[in-house]
Design a protein around this motif. Structure first.
Motif, short mmCIF file in Angstrom:
data_model
loop_
_atom_site.label_atom_id
_atom_site.label_comp_id
_atom_site.label_asym_id
_atom_site.label_seq_id
_atom_site.Cartn_x
_atom_site.Cartn_y
_atom_site.Cartn_z
N ALA A 88 49.05 22.20 27.58
CA ALA A 88 47.85 22.87 28.08
C ALA A 88 48.20 23.85 29.20
O ALA A 88 47.61 24.94 29.31
CB ALA A 88 46.84 21.84 28.58
N CYS A 89 49.17 23.50 30.02
CA CYS A 89 49.61 24.39 31.09
C CYS A 89 50.19 25.68 30.51
O CYS A 89 49.93 26.77 31.01
CB CYS A 89 50.64 23.67 31.96
N GLU A 90 50.98 25.56 29.43
CA GLU A 90 51.53 26.75 28.78
C GLU A 90 50.44 27.59 28.11
O GLU A 90 50.48 28.82 28.14
CB GLU A 90 52.60 26.36 27.76
N ARG A 91 49.45 26.91 27.52
CA ARG A 91 48.34 27.67 26.92
C ARG A 91 47.58 28.43 28.00
O ARG A 91 47.18 29.59 27.79
CB ARG A 91 47.40 26.74 26.15
N GLY A 92 47.38 27.80 29.14
CA GLY A 92 46.73 28.51 30.24
C GLY A 92 47.54 29.71 30.70
O GLY A 92 46.97 30.77 31.00
N GLN A 93 48.86 29.57 30.74
CA GLN A 93 49.71 30.67 31.15
C GLN A 93 49.67 31.82 30.14
O GLN A 93 49.66 32.99 30.52
CB GLN A 93 51.15 30.18 31.33
N LEU A 94 49.63 31.49 28.86
CA LEU A 94 49.55 32.55 27.85
C LEU A 94 48.23 33.30 27.96
O LEU A 94 48.20 34.54 27.87
CB LEU A 94 49.71 31.94 26.45
N ALA A 95 47.14 32.56 28.16
CA ALA A 95 45.84 33.21 28.31
C ALA A 95 45.80 34.06 29.58
O ALA A 95 45.23 35.17 29.58
CB ALA A 95 44.73 32.16 28.33
N TYR A 96 46.40 33.57 30.64
CA TYR A 96 46.49 34.35 31.89
C TYR A 96 47.27 35.64 31.65
O TYR A 96 46.87 36.72 32.09
CB TYR A 96 47.18 33.51 32.96
N ALA A 97 48.40 35.54 30.94
CA ALA A 97 49.23 36.71 30.68
C ALA A 97 48.46 37.76 29.90
O ALA A 97 48.49 38.96 30.22
CB ALA A 97 50.49 36.31 29.93
N ALA A 98 47.74 37.33 28.86
CA ALA A 98 46.97 38.28 28.06
C ALA A 98 45.91 38.97 28.90
O ALA A 98 45.64 40.17 28.74
CB ALA A 98 46.32 37.55 26.89
#
Length: 259
Positions: A88-98
């Motif tokens: 979930a932390c990585e998914r949050g980071q990907l969404a933040y990056a986008a």
């Protein structure tokens, strides 16, 4: 604005040759090659592979579909709260990056994913420091709340210190220094940026060295500032223009207007 990578040097597990190879490729901006070394049939390998591909998106603004696929695999294989929280932390980071790179507004997704991660990762666990850092990024760059960001970065800094994560420390130093610079605290900013640069040079984290040099330049006076930016520009070109978001900071200043 700064865009951090994932945590961990990748070389701490008994000098595992595989992890050393992954780290060397990652540190030279070869994320796809590093990910190719990792089989995804275990939760840990799948999560590390996803982390590498998420970092690639953050530094190059490319590879979004590959990162999404890797994340779905990591989420499917996760079986413990720590593994689900890390995914979930990585998914949050990907969404933040986008969101921060202007690809697509996924701010709500980033907040929700990091909230899920916080509910799953126990306080005091190694993954909590990285989560705190990423929550600081959202507070600073999406919520525009420097006070909340500083508190999160300090928690992350303490956690990275406690768990011996020097790369994450390089990011917490840099972002705390950025807040200090914004408030005009030049001595504090120089110290933090200097510590971030020192750690990255010691680790051989080449892809993160140019941003560290450019950040330190922002807190220095001439001629040191120009020297640091020139060195950052050399590394930036050496890596083929990565990270892409650094280019505006390295552009030559326009000539001073004359009467």
């Amino acid at each position: 604005m700064a865009y951090p990578a994932m945590s961990d040097t990748g070389t701490a597990a008994g000098d595992d040759p595989l992890q050393i190879a992954v780290w060397r490729l990652r540190s030279r901006a070869c994320w796809t090659d590093a990910a190719a070394l990792l089989a995804s049939h275990t939760a840990g390998a799948a999560l590390q592979r996803a982390s590498l591909l998420v970092e690639r998106c953050l530094y190059t603004a490319e590879g979004w579909e590959e990162a999404e696929d890797a994340l779905r695999t990591a989420e499917a294989l996760a079986s413990s709260d720590d593994e689900r929280g890390a995914a979930a932390c990585e998914r949050g980071q990907l969404a933040y990056a986008a969101t921060i790179l202007g690809v697509r507004d996924r701010a709500d997704e980033a907040r929700a994913a990091l909230g899920r991660s916080a509910a799953l990762i126990a306080p005091g666990s190694p993954g909590r420091a990285l989560l705190d850092f990423r929550r600081g990024l959202l507070a600073e760059n999406l919520a525009h709340s420097p006070q909340s960001a500083r508190a999160a970065y300090r928690r992350a800094h303490a956690g990275a210190t406690a768990h011996g994560d020097p790369l994450l420390l390089s990011f917490t130093w840099r972002h705390l220094a950025g807040l200090a610079l914004r408030e005009g605290e030049l001595a504090e900013a120089r110290h933090g940026f200097g510590e971030s640069l020192r750690i990255r040079e010691e680790l051989g984290y080449l892809v993160g060295t140019a941003p560290a040099l450019a950040s330190l330049a922002d807190a220095e006076t001439e001629p040191e500032a120009s020297r640091l930016r020139a060195e950052a520009g050399r590394l930036f070109r050496l890596l083929g223009g990565v990270p892409t978001w650094l280019a505006p900071q390295l552009a030559p200043a326009p000539p001073a207007a004359t009467a």
